[in-house]
Design an enzyme around this catalytic site. Structure first.
Site, mmCIF file in Angstrom:
data_model
loop_
_atom_site.group_PDB
_atom_site.id
_atom_site.type_symbol
_atom_site.label_atom_id
_atom_site.label_comp_id
_atom_site.label_asym_id
_atom_site.label_seq_id
_atom_site.Cartn_x
_atom_site.Cartn_y
_atom_site.Cartn_z
ATOM 1 N N GLY A 144 0.776 83.951 48.161
ATOM 2 C CA GLY A 144 0.076 82.695 48.427
ATOM 3 C C GLY A 144 0.865 81.652 49.189
ATOM 4 N N ALA A 181 -6.086 63.713 56.835
ATOM 5 C CA ALA A 181 -7.550 63.755 56.670
ATOM 6 C C ALA A 181 -8.053 65.182 56.812
ATOM 7 C CB ALA A 181 -8.221 62.849 57.698
ATOM 8 N N GLU A 187 -11.437 65.749 50.024
ATOM 9 C CA GLU A 187 -12.040 66.111 48.727
ATOM 10 C C GLU A 187 -11.441 65.254 47.605
ATOM 11 O OE1 GLU A 187 -13.434 70.774 49.388
ATOM 12 O OE2 GLU A 187 -11.865 70.351 47.925
ATOM 13 N N MET A 319 -6.538 79.425 55.228
ATOM 14 C CA MET A 319 -6.053 79.502 53.842
ATOM 15 C C MET A 319 -7.228 79.246 52.909
ATOM 16 S SD MET A 319 -2.387 77.665 54.004
ATOM 17 C CE MET A 319 -0.927 78.620 54.374
ATOM 18 N N HIS A 445 -40.577 76.710 50.390
ATOM 19 C CA HIS A 445 -40.874 75.279 50.471
ATOM 20 C C HIS A 445 -41.109 74.736 49.066
ATOM 21 C CE1 HIS A 445 -42.442 71.476 51.928
ATOM 22 N NE2 HIS A 445 -43.438 71.599 51.055
HETATM 23 P P1 FAD Z 1 -2.443 82.021 45.565
HETATM 24 O O1 FAD Z 1 -3.724 81.650 44.977
HETATM 25 O O2 FAD Z 1 -1.520 80.939 45.980
HETATM 26 O O3 FAD Z 1 -1.720 82.947 44.493
HETATM 27 C C1 FAD Z 1 -0.428 83.415 44.657
HETATM 28 C C2 FAD Z 1 0.132 83.783 43.299
HETATM 29 O O4 FAD Z 1 1.347 84.473 43.483
HETATM 30 C C3 FAD Z 1 0.469 82.585 42.412
HETATM 31 O O5 FAD Z 1 -0.117 82.757 41.146
HETATM 32 C C4 FAD Z 1 1.988 82.604 42.330
HETATM 33 O O6 FAD Z 1 2.474 82.125 41.086
HETATM 34 C C5 FAD Z 1 2.266 84.069 42.491
HETATM 35 N N1 FAD Z 1 3.606 84.390 43.004
HETATM 36 C C6 FAD Z 1 4.214 83.872 44.103
HETATM 37 N N2 FAD Z 1 5.418 84.452 44.282
HETATM 38 C C7 FAD Z 1 5.565 85.343 43.274
HETATM 39 C C8 FAD Z 1 6.590 86.247 42.915
HETATM 40 N N3 FAD Z 1 7.697 86.413 43.655
HETATM 41 N N4 FAD Z 1 6.417 87.002 41.797
HETATM 42 C C9 FAD Z 1 5.293 86.879 41.040
HETATM 43 N N5 FAD Z 1 4.297 86.049 41.347
HETATM 44 C C10 FAD Z 1 4.425 85.296 42.452
HETATM 45 N N6 FAD Z 1 -9.982 77.651 49.026
HETATM 46 C C11 FAD Z 1 -11.311 77.881 49.077
HETATM 47 O O7 FAD Z 1 -11.724 78.899 49.623
HETATM 48 N N7 FAD Z 1 -12.208 76.992 48.528
HETATM 49 C C12 FAD Z 1 -11.797 75.867 47.920
HETATM 50 O O8 FAD Z 1 -12.623 75.106 47.424
HETATM 51 C C13 FAD Z 1 -10.414 75.584 47.861
HETATM 52 N N8 FAD Z 1 -9.968 74.472 47.254
HETATM 53 C C14 FAD Z 1 -8.624 74.241 47.186
HETATM 54 C C15 FAD Z 1 -8.189 73.066 46.581
HETATM 55 C C16 FAD Z 1 -6.846 72.784 46.504
HETATM 56 C C17 FAD Z 1 -6.387 71.514 45.840
HETATM 57 C C18 FAD Z 1 -5.896 73.721 47.028
HETATM 58 C C19 FAD Z 1 -4.423 73.453 46.917
HETATM 59 C C20 FAD Z 1 -6.316 74.883 47.633
HETATM 60 C C21 FAD Z 1 -7.691 75.152 47.727
HETATM 61 N N9 FAD Z 1 -8.168 76.300 48.353
HETATM 62 C C22 FAD Z 1 -9.515 76.529 48.429
HETATM 63 C C23 FAD Z 1 -7.262 77.295 48.944
HETATM 64 C C24 FAD Z 1 -7.072 78.499 47.983
HETATM 65 O O9 FAD Z 1 -6.593 78.017 46.751
HETATM 66 C C25 FAD Z 1 -6.112 79.505 48.575
HETATM 67 O O10 FAD Z 1 -6.558 79.876 49.867
HETATM 68 C C26 FAD Z 1 -6.033 80.748 47.699
HETATM 69 O O11 FAD Z 1 -5.604 80.426 46.405
HETATM 70 C C27 FAD Z 1 -5.090 81.779 48.307
HETATM 71 O O12 FAD Z 1 -5.044 82.889 47.482
HETATM 72 P P2 FAD Z 1 -3.771 83.854 47.427
HETATM 73 O O13 FAD Z 1 -4.136 84.942 46.476
HETATM 74 O O14 FAD Z 1 -3.361 84.218 48.790
HETATM 75 O O15 FAD Z 1 -2.589 82.963 46.841
HETATM 76 P P1 NAI Z 2 -5.256 70.688 56.268
HETATM 77 O O1 NAI Z 2 -4.516 71.520 57.228
HETATM 78 O O2 NAI Z 2 -6.693 70.932 56.016
HETATM 79 O O3 NAI Z 2 -5.149 69.149 56.697
HETATM 80 C C1 NAI Z 2 -3.929 68.491 56.876
HETATM 81 C C2 NAI Z 2 -4.187 67.240 57.682
HETATM 82 O O4 NAI Z 2 -3.010 66.461 57.687
HETATM 83 C C3 NAI Z 2 -4.551 67.520 59.136
HETATM 84 O O5 NAI Z 2 -5.666 66.746 59.489
HETATM 85 C C4 NAI Z 2 -3.303 67.112 59.902
HETATM 86 O O6 NAI Z 2 -3.570 66.667 61.209
HETATM 87 C C5 NAI Z 2 -2.784 65.990 59.020
HETATM 88 N N1 NAI Z 2 -1.351 65.715 59.145
HETATM 89 C C6 NAI Z 2 -0.345 66.598 59.276
HETATM 90 N N2 NAI Z 2 0.848 65.945 59.318
HETATM 91 C C7 NAI Z 2 0.568 64.636 59.184
HETATM 92 C C8 NAI Z 2 1.373 63.455 59.138
HETATM 93 N N3 NAI Z 2 2.692 63.507 59.215
HETATM 94 N N4 NAI Z 2 0.745 62.249 58.983
HETATM 95 C C9 NAI Z 2 -0.616 62.175 58.889
HETATM 96 N N5 NAI Z 2 -1.405 63.264 58.947
HETATM 97 C C10 NAI Z 2 -0.831 64.480 59.072
HETATM 98 O O7 NAI Z 2 -4.397 70.766 54.924
HETATM 99 P P2 NAI Z 2 -4.717 70.309 53.448
HETATM 100 O O8 NAI Z 2 -5.831 69.345 53.412
HETATM 101 O O9 NAI Z 2 -3.408 69.943 52.870
HETATM 102 O O10 NAI Z 2 -5.212 71.664 52.793
HETATM 103 C C11 NAI Z 2 -4.359 72.822 52.770
HETATM 104 C C12 NAI Z 2 -5.162 74.070 52.809
HETATM 105 O O11 NAI Z 2 -5.891 74.255 51.615
HETATM 106 C C13 NAI Z 2 -6.147 74.062 53.945
HETATM 107 O O12 NAI Z 2 -5.697 74.951 54.921
HETATM 108 C C14 NAI Z 2 -7.435 74.513 53.371
HETATM 109 O O13 NAI Z 2 -7.840 75.695 53.987
HETATM 110 C C15 NAI Z 2 -7.157 74.783 51.896
HETATM 111 N N6 NAI Z 2 -8.172 74.070 51.131
HETATM 112 C C16 NAI Z 2 -9.472 74.463 51.228
HETATM 113 C C17 NAI Z 2 -10.466 73.793 50.581
HETATM 114 C C18 NAI Z 2 -11.870 74.224 50.753
HETATM 115 O O14 NAI Z 2 -12.105 75.307 51.241
HETATM 116 N N7 NAI Z 2 -12.847 73.419 50.367
HETATM 117 C C19 NAI Z 2 -10.179 72.638 49.726
HETATM 118 C C20 NAI Z 2 -8.788 72.288 49.719
HETATM 119 C C21 NAI Z 2 -7.841 73.004 50.376
#
Ligand code: FAD
Ligand code: NAI
Length: 466
Positions: A144, A181, A187, A319, A445
């Site tokens: 991740g 932003a 969110e 991501m 509808h």
């Molecule tokens: P992760 O979910 O990051 O999981 C990786 C796992 O690997 C973790 O549990 C970690 O502890 C473990 N790990 C790492 N290194 C090791 C190691 N060496 N040994 C053992 N374990 C290890 N995406 C959406 O599609 N919809 C959303 O609404 C959304 N909302 C989000 C809101 C927030 C606040 C954030 C931060 C992210 C959001 N995302 C959303 C993004 C989403 O969470 C990630 O894209 C997703 O979790 C990626 O999945 P992954 O399996 O690649 O990694």
């Molecule tokens: P993001 O990449 O979506 O947005 C980061 C923002 O910060 C961009 O607009 C960028 O231009 C700005 N930025 C970068 N450096 C800056 C600086 N120095 N000063 C001011 N602005 C700056 O990243 P975010 O929001 O942190 O989310 C991370 C990841 O998590 C995203 O890639 C997203 O895919 C995933 N995520 C997905 C969600 C969903 O699917 N609903 C919800 C939350 C996260």
């Protein structure tokens, strides 16, 4: 007996991969360093953020919409601790669900940090107790991502927070300054604005949500401003002084120039996320990574070291949890000798604010850049019967179809429930549908989905309700 597959990481990429591999008859183990399964998504990402978005949206409605609908409730009040408990219970239910699925599918689990000591050998180091080594024919890295940081701005997760800290604040900040932003900024900015904070978002670029369709983002920014979120675009935060009672953020124009100071109670750093590979031992193994530190894989998710694969946030691409999940399924099928595949042209993207934003496929800007001729069909929710009666008329549906073939190339929705509505567009695109196909499909509808049909009709300039 060695495993067929060891998965490192139990996020949506890792746990889905493990389940699919077990379904295909493989002997599977999952290594997870954290106490609970589910990764970023279930513990500190998608699930807790959506719980707070849902609760805070209802809180907002109770304050503004209930009266208009003739619903009388007592004085609206906020019990933040109870809201956090509601969120935590949702997380607990989900992470326990993953543990249940591991058991059901007879997947062995190991708690500890996983390190690949050699191809086919994963060492698991628990917080306490003995290190053990697992042997496996194949290893999938699904470790991740982690929060990206800004130089000189220390995240203490109390006053200067990442998304993780912003999900557990014990008090509504009077003023929240959000850096970035992007999806997280908007969110979580929405959550705290609804709960009573003054929210200011500082964005480096001259627009919000980079990468999303411009027209959608322009309208969305206006809607957020109307809700009370203030934006400072083309600006950057260069320092946060945490010495006093209130934080003092130094904000400068992105291009340089005179700085100003903005006081805030909490600063949320939301400037993106980076791949997490710490402790995996990739350098010693010679696993290739790109300039951003992401593990480099081929079209079959294989790294340059035989038997080692990678999926999810740790590799290139959006991501997103569902992208990681689909890669998990695909790599399990590939390791089993099948033809696993992910269609990167059809990955929906949803921002769960109010209204929601959902998109799939190309934006207008991308089509222009690629020199592809396209027709636009647009339909506003103000003309949709259900949206009108529900007082949810903000936003529109936009369909972009190939000018020559009418094939749907992109769909963009701003509106209530856009995240659910985009699924129809994704299915249509997966089947190579034309806008005519959507236009001729009977939509129930009264539903908001009729706006999707009307937008498809609008591609041929024949929408009915406009
Ligand atoms: P992760 O979910 O990051 O999981 C990786 C796992 O690997 C973790 O549990 C970690 O502890 C473990 N790990 C790492 N290194 C090791 C190691 N060496 N040994 C053992 N374990 C290890 N995406 C959406 O599609 N919809 C959303 O609404 C959304 N909302 C989000 C809101 C927030 C606040 C954030 C931060 C992210 C959001 N995302 C959303 C993004 C989403 O969470 C990630 O894209 C997703 O979790 C990626 O999945 P992954 O399996 O690649 O990694
Ligand atoms: P993001 O990449 O979506 O947005 C980061 C923002 O910060 C961009 O607009 C960028 O231009 C700005 N930025 C970068 N450096 C800056 C600086 N120095 N000063 C001011 N602005 C700056 O990243 P975010 O929001 O942190 O989310 C991370 C990841 O998590 C995203 O890639 C997203 O895919 C995933 N995520 C997905 C969600 C969903 O699917 N609903 C919800 C939350 C996260």
């Amino acid at each position: 007996m060695p495993y067929d597959l060891v998965v490192i990481g139990s996020g949506p990429g890792g746990y889905v991969c493990a389940i699919r591999a077990a379904q295909l008859g493989m002997k599977v183990a999952v290594v997870e360093k954290d106490k609970t399964f589910g990764g970023t998504c279930l513990n500190v990402g998608c699930i807790p953020s959506k719980a707070l978005l849902h609760a805070s949206e209802l809180y907002e409605e109770a304050g503004h919409l209930f009266g208009r609908m003739g619903i009388k409730v007592g004085q609206r009040g906020l019990d933040l601790a109870a809201m956090m408990k509601f969120k935590d219970e949702g997380v607990e239910g989900n992470v326990k669900g993953v543990a249940f699925l591991f058991k059901k599918n007879k997947i062995d689990t190991f708690q500890g940090v996983g390190r690949i000591v050699a191809p086919g050998k994963v060492e698991v180091k628990p917080a306490e107790g003995k290190t053990e080594t697992l042997e496996s024919k194949a290893v999938v890295i699904a470790t991740g991502s982690d929060v990206a940081r800004l130089p000189g701005i220390d995240i203490d997760e109390k006053r200067v927070v990442s998304s993780t800290g912003a999900l557990v604040l014990d008090k509504v900040p009077e003023r929240l300054l959000v850096i970035g932003a992007g999806v997280i900024g908007l969110e979580l900015g929405s959550v705290w604005r609804r709960l009573g904070s003054e929210v200011i978002v500082v964005e480096f670029l001259d627009r919000i949500l980079p990468g999303m369709d411009n027209e959608v983002c322009r309208q969305f920014q206006r809607l957020l401003e109307r809700q009370g979120i203030a934006f400072k675009l083309s600006s950057k935060v260069t320092a946060v002084d945490a010495a006093g009672n209130r934080l003092k953020a130094t904000v400068e124009p992105a291009a340089g120039g005179t700085a100003e100071t903005i006081a805030a109670d909490v600063v949320l750093v939301a400037v993106g996320r980076g791949p997490f590979t710490e402790g995996l031992g990739l350098e010693a193994l010679g696993v290739n990574r790109d300039g951003k530190g992401r593990v480099v894989v081929d079209a079959r998710f294989a790294t340059n070291v035989p038997g080692i694969y990678a999926i999810g946030d740790v590799i290139a691409g959006p991501m997103l949890a569902h992208k990681a999940e689909d890669e998990g399924v695909a790599v399990a099928e590939i390791v089993a000798g099948q033809a696993g595949h992910v269609n990167y042209d059809v990955i929906p993207n949803v921002v769960y604010t109010y209204p929601e934003i959902a998109s799939v496929g190309k934006s207008e800007e991308e089509l222009k850049a690629d020199g592809i001729g396209y027709a636009v069909g647009k339909f506003p929710f103000t003309a949709n019967g259900r949206a009108k009666v529900n007082l949810q008329t903000e936003g529109f549906v936009k369909i972009l179809a190939d000018a020559k073939t009418d094939r749907v190339l992109g769909v963009h929705i701003v509106g209530a429930d856009a995240g659910n509505m985009i699924a129809e567009a994704a299915v249509a695109m997966e089947f190579g549908a034309a806008s005519e196909d959507i236009a001729r499909t009977c939509h129930a509808h009264p539903t908001l989905t009729e706006a999707v049909k009307e937008a498809a009709l609008a591609v041929g300039k024949r929408s009915i309700h406009m």
